[in-house]
Structures are given as structure tokens and as C-alpha cells.
Design a protein around this motif. Structure first.
Motif, mmCIF file in Angstrom:
data_model
loop_
_atom_site.group_PDB
_atom_site.id
_atom_site.type_symbol
_atom_site.label_atom_id
_atom_site.label_comp_id
_atom_site.label_asym_id
_atom_site.label_seq_id
_atom_site.Cartn_x
_atom_site.Cartn_y
_atom_site.Cartn_z
ATOM 1 N N GLU A 6 9.701 3.543 -0.068
ATOM 2 C CA GLU A 6 8.628 3.236 -1.026
ATOM 3 C C GLU A 6 7.674 4.428 -1.174
ATOM 4 O O GLU A 6 7.228 4.726 -2.284
ATOM 5 C CB GLU A 6 7.863 1.984 -0.595
ATOM 6 N N ILE A 7 7.386 5.108 -0.092
ATOM 7 C CA ILE A 7 6.523 6.294 -0.145
ATOM 8 C C ILE A 7 7.157 7.363 -1.022
ATOM 9 O O ILE A 7 6.505 7.934 -1.894
ATOM 10 C CB ILE A 7 6.241 6.837 1.269
ATOM 11 N N PHE A 8 8.447 7.615 -0.822
ATOM 12 C CA PHE A 8 9.121 8.649 -1.611
ATOM 13 C C PHE A 8 9.213 8.263 -3.085
ATOM 14 O O PHE A 8 9.144 9.122 -3.960
ATOM 15 C CB PHE A 8 10.487 8.989 -1.023
ATOM 16 N N LYS A 9 9.360 6.968 -3.381
ATOM 17 C CA LYS A 9 9.351 6.518 -4.770
ATOM 18 C C LYS A 9 8.005 6.829 -5.417
ATOM 19 O O LYS A 9 7.946 7.305 -6.548
ATOM 20 C CB LYS A 9 9.624 5.009 -4.848
ATOM 21 N N VAL A 10 6.932 6.551 -4.692
ATOM 22 C CA VAL A 10 5.585 6.818 -5.208
ATOM 23 C C VAL A 10 5.382 8.319 -5.415
ATOM 24 O O VAL A 10 4.815 8.751 -6.418
ATOM 25 C CB VAL A 10 4.513 6.221 -4.267
ATOM 26 N N LEU A 11 5.876 9.114 -4.477
ATOM 27 C CA LEU A 11 5.701 10.570 -4.562
ATOM 28 C C LEU A 11 6.611 11.226 -5.597
ATOM 29 O O LEU A 11 6.438 12.396 -5.900
ATOM 30 C CB LEU A 11 5.945 11.198 -3.187
ATOM 31 N N ALA A 12 7.554 10.476 -6.157
ATOM 32 C CA ALA A 12 8.509 11.035 -7.114
ATOM 33 C C ALA A 12 7.940 11.115 -8.531
ATOM 34 O O ALA A 12 8.687 11.285 -9.483
ATOM 35 C CB ALA A 12 9.791 10.201 -7.114
ATOM 36 N N ASN A 13 6.637 11.037 -8.658
ATOM 37 C CA ASN A 13 5.985 11.102 -9.964
ATOM 38 C C ASN A 13 5.002 12.269 -9.963
ATOM 39 O O ASN A 13 4.149 12.363 -9.083
ATOM 40 C CB ASN A 13 5.268 9.779 -10.228
ATOM 41 N N GLU A 92 -4.442 10.408 7.978
ATOM 42 C CA GLU A 92 -3.629 10.047 9.148
ATOM 43 C C GLU A 92 -2.208 9.669 8.722
ATOM 44 O O GLU A 92 -1.229 10.136 9.301
ATOM 45 C CB GLU A 92 -4.294 8.887 9.898
ATOM 46 N N ASN A 93 -2.085 8.865 7.689
ATOM 47 C CA ASN A 93 -0.756 8.468 7.216
ATOM 48 C C ASN A 93 -0.013 9.635 6.570
ATOM 49 O O ASN A 93 1.204 9.744 6.708
ATOM 50 C CB ASN A 93 -0.866 7.309 6.229
ATOM 51 N N ILE A 94 -0.729 10.499 5.865
ATOM 52 C CA ILE A 94 -0.089 11.659 5.249
ATOM 53 C C ILE A 94 0.466 12.588 6.333
ATOM 54 O O ILE A 94 1.580 13.109 6.210
ATOM 55 C CB ILE A 94 -1.073 12.381 4.293
ATOM 56 N N ILE A 97 3.685 11.081 7.615
ATOM 57 C CA ILE A 97 4.786 11.318 6.677
ATOM 58 C C ILE A 97 5.299 12.753 6.820
ATOM 59 O O ILE A 97 6.507 12.990 6.859
ATOM 60 C CB ILE A 97 4.331 11.050 5.225
ATOM 61 N N ALA A 98 4.372 13.711 6.926
ATOM 62 C CA ALA A 98 4.767 15.118 7.090
ATOM 63 C C ALA A 98 5.551 15.314 8.385
ATOM 64 O O ALA A 98 6.562 16.030 8.418
ATOM 65 C CB ALA A 98 3.532 16.016 7.073
ATOM 66 N N THR A 99 5.125 14.668 9.449
ATOM 67 C CA THR A 99 5.828 14.744 10.730
ATOM 68 C C THR A 99 7.220 14.125 10.612
ATOM 69 O O THR A 99 8.198 14.692 11.120
ATOM 70 C CB THR A 99 5.021 14.042 11.830
ATOM 71 N N ILE A 101 9.064 13.938 7.913
ATOM 72 C CA ILE A 101 9.904 14.866 7.140
ATOM 73 C C ILE A 101 10.343 16.040 8.019
ATOM 74 O O ILE A 101 11.504 16.431 8.026
ATOM 75 C CB ILE A 101 9.153 15.357 5.875
ATOM 76 N N LYS A 102 9.406 16.576 8.779
ATOM 77 C CA LYS A 102 9.700 17.741 9.615
ATOM 78 C C LYS A 102 10.697 17.418 10.722
ATOM 79 O O LYS A 102 11.637 18.167 10.973
ATOM 80 C CB LYS A 102 8.398 18.264 10.233
ATOM 81 N N ASN A 103 10.511 16.280 11.375
ATOM 82 C CA ASN A 103 11.312 15.965 12.558
ATOM 83 C C ASN A 103 12.578 15.170 12.288
ATOM 84 O O ASN A 103 13.548 15.286 13.032
ATOM 85 C CB ASN A 103 10.450 15.200 13.578
ATOM 86 N N ASP A 104 12.563 14.326 11.262
ATOM 87 C CA ASP A 104 13.660 13.381 11.083
ATOM 88 C C ASP A 104 14.541 13.648 9.874
ATOM 89 O O ASP A 104 15.615 13.064 9.766
ATOM 90 C CB ASP A 104 13.120 11.953 11.000
ATOM 91 N N LEU A 105 14.095 14.494 8.966
ATOM 92 C CA LEU A 105 14.921 14.742 7.775
ATOM 93 C C LEU A 105 15.550 16.116 7.827
ATOM 94 O O LEU A 105 15.006 17.032 8.332
ATOM 95 C CB LEU A 105 14.096 14.610 6.498
#
Length: 105
Positions: A6-13, A92-94, A97-99, A101-105
Motif C-alpha cells: 500500500e505504501i508503494f502504491k501511494v508513492l507511485a504517484n 519515524e515511519n519514513i 520504510i527507507a530501512t 528498502i535498504k535492508n530487505d529489497l
């Protein structure tokens, strides 16, 4: 982090991404003194929906919908004062999310 899709869907705009960038440095992007939530009301600050709408040059309903979407997934926080709602980033949530992306993707 359970709602990453859901976060990535929101960020896809593009416009929602721009709004997040503007809210990262509100003093740089919103130069009217009336834009920011008075520090007397809240030390956390925030930018009024109307000022975000003006900068985005979009309808109030679209901007409100975008801001609500970002709040729902945890990217933004809001505070209501009278008839105005002020938004700010949920740093805090941002960071989480960055962590992710960095660690798990």
C-alpha cells in the motif's frame, strides 16, 4: 512493516511524491507566514491543506484525497485546528520504510 504494498502504491504517484518532498522542507516550499501551524499551537508544525492545494494547483478534493491516502499508510500525520487541517511528515515511519528498502529489497 506490514503495509509495504500500500505504501508503494501511494508513492507511485508523482504529485504525492512531490507533496512529501515539499513537506520535508516546508519553510523552503511554502513561503507565506500564514502557511505553517503556529508553534504556539503545536511544536510539531505542519502545513495547511489549502496551501498544499495552492502549490499543487489541483482541486481541494484531490489534494485532500492524496493527503488522506498518505496518512492512511503512515507517511503523514495531521492535526486539526478549527476548520483547518495541517499535515506534516511522519519521519519515524519514513525512516522505517527507507530501512526496509535498504535492508530487505
Amino acid at each position: 512493516m506490514e503495509n509495504q504494498i500500500e505504501i508503494f502504491k501511494v508513492l507511485a504517484n508523482k504529485t504525492r511524491l512531490e507533496m512529501l518532498k515539499w513537506l520535508k522542507e516546508p519553510m523552503k516550499h511554502f513561503d507565506k507566514p500564514s502557511v505553517h501551524l503556529s508553534k504556539n499551537i503545536s511544536e510539531k508544525g505542519g502545513v495547511c491543506v489549502g496551501d498544499i492545494q495552492e502549490k499543487a494547483n489541483m482541486s481541494q478534493s484531490t489534494v485532500s484525497h492524496y493527503l488522506q491516502m498518505m496518512q492512511k499508510v503512515g507517511l503523514l500525520e495531521s492535526e486539526r485546528h478549527g476548520q483547518w487541517t495541517y499535515y506534516r511528515r511522519n519521519e519515524e515511519n519514513i525512516k522505517e520504510i527507507a530501512t526496509y528498502i535498504k535492508n530487505d529489497l
